[in-house]
Scaffold this motif. Structure first.
Motif, PDB file in Angstrom:
ATOM      1  N   LEU A 108       0.814  -1.176  -0.041  1.00  0.00           N
ATOM      2  CA  LEU A 108       0.138  -0.045  -0.028  1.00  0.00           C
ATOM      3  C   LEU A 108       0.861   1.356   0.087  1.00  0.00           C
ATOM      4  O   LEU A 108       0.481   2.206  -0.667  1.00  0.00           O
ATOM      5  N   PHE A 109       2.013   1.178   0.959  1.00  0.00           N
ATOM      6  CA  PHE A 109       2.849   2.525   0.842  1.00  0.00           C
ATOM      7  C   PHE A 109       3.574   2.676  -0.248  1.00  0.00           C
ATOM      8  O   PHE A 109       3.611   3.852  -1.011  1.00  0.00           O
ATOM      9  N   ALA A 110       3.771   1.526  -1.110  1.00  0.00           N
ATOM     10  CA  ALA A 110       4.538   1.755  -2.419  1.00  0.00           C
ATOM     11  C   ALA A 110       3.705   2.035  -3.354  1.00  0.00           C
ATOM     12  O   ALA A 110       3.824   3.044  -4.312  1.00  0.00           O
ATOM     13  N   GLN A 111       2.326   1.755  -3.368  1.00  0.00           N
ATOM     14  CA  GLN A 111       1.263   2.226  -4.571  1.00  0.00           C
ATOM     15  C   GLN A 111       0.609   3.480  -4.372  1.00  0.00           C
ATOM     16  O   GLN A 111       0.696   4.302  -5.056  1.00  0.00           O
ATOM     17  N   LYS A 112       0.603   3.924  -2.995  1.00  0.00           N
ATOM     18  CA  LYS A 112      -0.416   5.282  -2.652  1.00  0.00           C
ATOM     19  C   LYS A 112       0.714   6.151  -1.959  1.00  0.00           C
ATOM     20  O   LYS A 112       0.151   7.362  -2.067  1.00  0.00           O
ATOM     21  N   GLY A 113       1.608   5.760  -1.592  1.00  0.00           N
ATOM     22  CA  GLY A 113       2.594   6.819  -0.865  1.00  0.00           C
ATOM     23  C   GLY A 113       2.255   6.697   0.654  1.00  0.00           C
ATOM     24  O   GLY A 113       1.366   6.148   1.259  1.00  0.00           O
ATOM     25  N   THR A 154      -1.909   6.437   2.459  1.00  0.00           N
ATOM     26  CA  THR A 154      -2.141   5.178   3.126  1.00  0.00           C
ATOM     27  C   THR A 154      -2.584   5.546   4.586  1.00  0.00           C
ATOM     28  O   THR A 154      -1.985   5.971   5.225  1.00  0.00           O
ATOM     29  N   ALA A 155      -3.893   4.970   4.690  1.00  0.00           N
ATOM     30  CA  ALA A 155      -4.645   5.078   6.222  1.00  0.00           C
ATOM     31  C   ALA A 155      -4.523   3.755   6.853  1.00  0.00           C
ATOM     32  O   ALA A 155      -4.540   2.668   6.337  1.00  0.00           O
ATOM     33  N   ILE A 156      -4.343   3.690   8.115  1.00  0.00           N
ATOM     34  CA  ILE A 156      -4.557   2.705   9.004  1.00  0.00           C
ATOM     35  C   ILE A 156      -5.862   1.641   8.559  1.00  0.00           C
ATOM     36  O   ILE A 156      -5.538   0.472   8.312  1.00  0.00           O
ATOM     37  N   GLU A 157      -6.915   2.265   8.107  1.00  0.00           N
ATOM     38  CA  GLU A 157      -8.000   1.692   7.763  1.00  0.00           C
ATOM     39  C   GLU A 157      -7.679   0.802   6.070  1.00  0.00           C
ATOM     40  O   GLU A 157      -8.498  -0.191   6.385  1.00  0.00           O
ATOM     41  N   ASP A 158      -7.038   1.264   5.471  1.00  0.00           N
ATOM     42  CA  ASP A 158      -6.585   0.639   4.336  1.00  0.00           C
ATOM     43  C   ASP A 158      -5.599  -0.607   4.572  1.00  0.00           C
ATOM     44  O   ASP A 158      -5.967  -1.684   3.976  1.00  0.00           O
ATOM     45  N   ILE A 159      -4.889  -0.397   5.519  1.00  0.00           N
ATOM     46  CA  ILE A 159      -4.110  -1.560   5.852  1.00  0.00           C
ATOM     47  C   ILE A 159      -5.156  -2.761   6.480  1.00  0.00           C
ATOM     48  O   ILE A 159      -5.013  -3.925   6.420  1.00  0.00           O
ATOM     49  N   VAL A 160      -6.069  -2.276   7.476  1.00  0.00           N
ATOM     50  CA  VAL A 160      -7.151  -3.093   7.993  1.00  0.00           C
ATOM     51  C   VAL A 160      -7.883  -3.977   6.969  1.00  0.00           C
ATOM     52  O   VAL A 160      -8.022  -5.156   6.879  1.00  0.00           O
ATOM     53  N   LYS A 161      -8.246  -3.184   5.988  1.00  0.00           N
ATOM     54  CA  LYS A 161      -9.037  -3.811   4.825  1.00  0.00           C
ATOM     55  C   LYS A 161      -7.924  -4.798   4.103  1.00  0.00           C
ATOM     56  O   LYS A 161      -8.562  -5.907   3.681  1.00  0.00           O
ATOM     57  N   ALA A 162      -7.029  -4.417   3.798  1.00  0.00           N
ATOM     58  CA  ALA A 162      -5.950  -5.372   3.147  1.00  0.00           C
ATOM     59  C   ALA A 162      -5.588  -6.607   3.762  1.00  0.00           C
ATOM     60  O   ALA A 162      -5.513  -7.584   3.171  1.00  0.00           O
ATOM     61  N   VAL A 163      -5.628  -6.575   4.886  1.00  0.00           N
ATOM     62  CA  VAL A 163      -4.883  -7.729   5.988  1.00  0.00           C
ATOM     63  C   VAL A 163      -6.251  -8.463   6.325  1.00  0.00           C
ATOM     64  O   VAL A 163      -6.279  -9.744   6.298  1.00  0.00           O
ATOM     65  N   GLY A 164      -7.313  -7.704   6.469  1.00  0.00           N
ATOM     66  CA  GLY A 164      -8.566  -8.447   7.026  1.00  0.00           C
ATOM     67  C   GLY A 164      -8.262  -8.622   8.841  1.00  0.00           C
ATOM     68  O   GLY A 164      -8.796  -9.750   9.324  1.00  0.00           O
ATOM     69  N   CYS A 165      -7.762  -7.592   9.250  1.00  0.00           N
ATOM     70  CA  CYS A 165      -7.586  -7.844  10.606  1.00  0.00           C
ATOM     71  C   CYS A 165      -8.089  -6.522  11.396  1.00  0.00           C
ATOM     72  O   CYS A 165      -8.461  -5.680  10.689  1.00  0.00           O
ATOM     73  N   SER A 166      -8.185  -6.135  12.513  1.00  0.00           N
ATOM     74  CA  SER A 166      -8.703  -5.020  13.496  1.00  0.00           C
ATOM     75  C   SER A 166      -7.623  -4.280  13.693  1.00  0.00           C
ATOM     76  O   SER A 166      -6.412  -4.460  13.201  1.00  0.00           O
ATOM     77  N   ALA A 167      -7.958  -2.768  13.573  1.00  0.00           N
ATOM     78  CA  ALA A 167      -7.094  -1.919  13.672  1.00  0.00           C
ATOM     79  C   ALA A 167      -6.196  -1.988  15.055  1.00  0.00           C
ATOM     80  O   ALA A 167      -5.042  -1.731  15.256  1.00  0.00           O
ATOM     81  N   GLY A 168      -6.994  -2.507  15.982  1.00  0.00           N
ATOM     82  CA  GLY A 168      -6.020  -2.908  17.360  1.00  0.00           C
ATOM     83  C   GLY A 168      -5.095  -3.922  17.120  1.00  0.00           C
ATOM     84  O   GLY A 168      -3.944  -3.654  17.899  1.00  0.00           O
ATOM     85  N   ASN A 169      -5.247  -4.760  16.294  1.00  0.00           N
ATOM     86  CA  ASN A 169      -4.016  -5.880  15.899  1.00  0.00           C
ATOM     87  C   ASN A 169      -2.942  -4.997  15.187  1.00  0.00           C
ATOM     88  O   ASN A 169      -1.786  -5.411  15.868  1.00  0.00           O
ATOM     89  N   ILE A 170      -3.209  -4.083  14.482  1.00  0.00           N
ATOM     90  CA  ILE A 170      -1.935  -3.191  13.900  1.00  0.00           C
ATOM     91  C   ILE A 170      -1.232  -2.450  14.980  1.00  0.00           C
ATOM     92  O   ILE A 170       0.102  -2.611  15.177  1.00  0.00           O
ATOM     93  N   TYR A 171      -2.013  -1.825  15.820  1.00  0.00           N
ATOM     94  CA  TYR A 171      -1.382  -0.883  16.842  1.00  0.00           C
ATOM     95  C   TYR A 171      -0.813  -1.985  18.026  1.00  0.00           C
ATOM     96  O   TYR A 171       0.391  -1.561  18.629  1.00  0.00           O
ATOM     97  N   TYR A 172      -1.118  -3.029  18.263  1.00  0.00           N
ATOM     98  CA  TYR A 172      -0.400  -4.095  19.095  1.00  0.00           C
ATOM     99  C   TYR A 172       0.840  -4.337  18.503  1.00  0.00           C
ATOM    100  O   TYR A 172       1.962  -4.428  19.366  1.00  0.00           O
ATOM    101  N   HIS A 173       0.949  -4.496  17.234  1.00  0.00           N
ATOM    102  CA  HIS A 173       2.386  -4.900  16.581  1.00  0.00           C
ATOM    103  C   HIS A 173       3.153  -3.828  16.390  1.00  0.00           C
ATOM    104  O   HIS A 173       4.245  -3.990  16.616  1.00  0.00           O
ATOM    105  N   PHE A 174       2.556  -2.411  15.996  1.00  0.00           N
ATOM    106  CA  PHE A 174       3.443  -1.458  15.669  1.00  0.00           C
ATOM    107  C   PHE A 174       3.205  -0.173  16.351  1.00  0.00           C
ATOM    108  O   PHE A 174       3.642   0.894  15.883  1.00  0.00           O
ATOM    109  N   LYS A 175       2.325  -0.067  17.141  1.00  0.00           N
ATOM    110  CA  LYS A 175       1.902   1.214  18.148  1.00  0.00           C
ATOM    111  C   LYS A 175       1.139   2.145  17.076  1.00  0.00           C
ATOM    112  O   LYS A 175       0.048   2.610  17.467  1.00  0.00           O
TER     113      LYS A 175
END
Length: 199
Positions: free
Chosen positions: A22-27, A31-52
């Motif tokens: 996503l970062f490579a494609q959109k910059g 790129t929003a956290i919501e975009d990553i949530v959709k792409a991975v199919g996990c919760s935003a909380g899961n992303i924040y758990y791993h990467f803050k």
């Protein structure tokens, strides 16, 4: 590694891989956290758990890029016999990597973004210190092999890093051959100042 830890690592990798695309494609900014949530199919909380946060996730990707660069350079470095040749090889490899890496544009956006949390600034400082240490070690090898005359190795390591950083910005607007020529010319100029005179 136990099963829970293995699943945690797999989730982290899945998030990082999706975010990289996503970062490579959109910059970076677009790129929003919501975009990553959709792409991975996990919760935003899961992303924040791993990467803050988004910054922490992008820094993780930059650290992976650095690790990949170091690993590849260690293989290439053996092809060069002198430290002078290694420096030319290093800048050519660096130019090629920066011109071709999918995260280059996003990295520019990230570093030019003025607002960064203190822990992110600290991680960036550690990264930059790593670049300067790398330069210092290479220059010290040149002194030890009697190729260079340098009295202030740390100062020259910073100058080399600054030179390469400036070049990376200017070369974004150049064609590949022009950018490679600029990197070679910069190394010519840098080495003229430190090369041991031939008697």
């Amino acid at each position: 590694m136990n099963k829970k830890k293995q699943q945690t690592e797999q989730t982290k990798k899945k998030i990082a891989d999706a975010a990289r695309g996503l970062f490579a494609q959109k910059g970076y900014k677009a790129t929003a956290i919501e975009d990553i949530v959709k792409a991975v199919g996990c919760s935003a909380g899961n992303i924040y758990y791993h990467f803050k946060n988004k910054e922490g996730l992008f820094l993780h990707l930059l650290e992976e890029w650095n690790t990949e660069w170091d690993r590849n350079w260690l293989v290439k470095e053996k092809l060069y016999l002198t430290i002078t040749d290694k420096l030319y090889g290093m800048v050519e490899y660096l130019a090629h990597d920066q011109l071709n890496h999918p995260l280059t544009r996003a990295a520019d956006e990230f570093f030019n973004n003025a607002e960064k949390a203190p822990d992110v600034e600290e991680r960036i400082n550690v990264m930059v210190k790593g670049y300067i240490d790398f330069n210092r070690q290479l220059l010290q090898k040149g002194i030890d092999s009697h190729e260079f005359e340098i009295t202030n190795v740390s100062g020259h390591a910073i100058i080399l890093d600054s030179l390469l950083l400036g070049l990376s910005q200017h070369c974004r607007r150049m064609e590949r051959d022009e950018a490679l020529a600029a990197y070679r010319l910069a190394m010519d100029v840098f080495l003229q100042g430190i090369a041991k005179p031939k008697h």
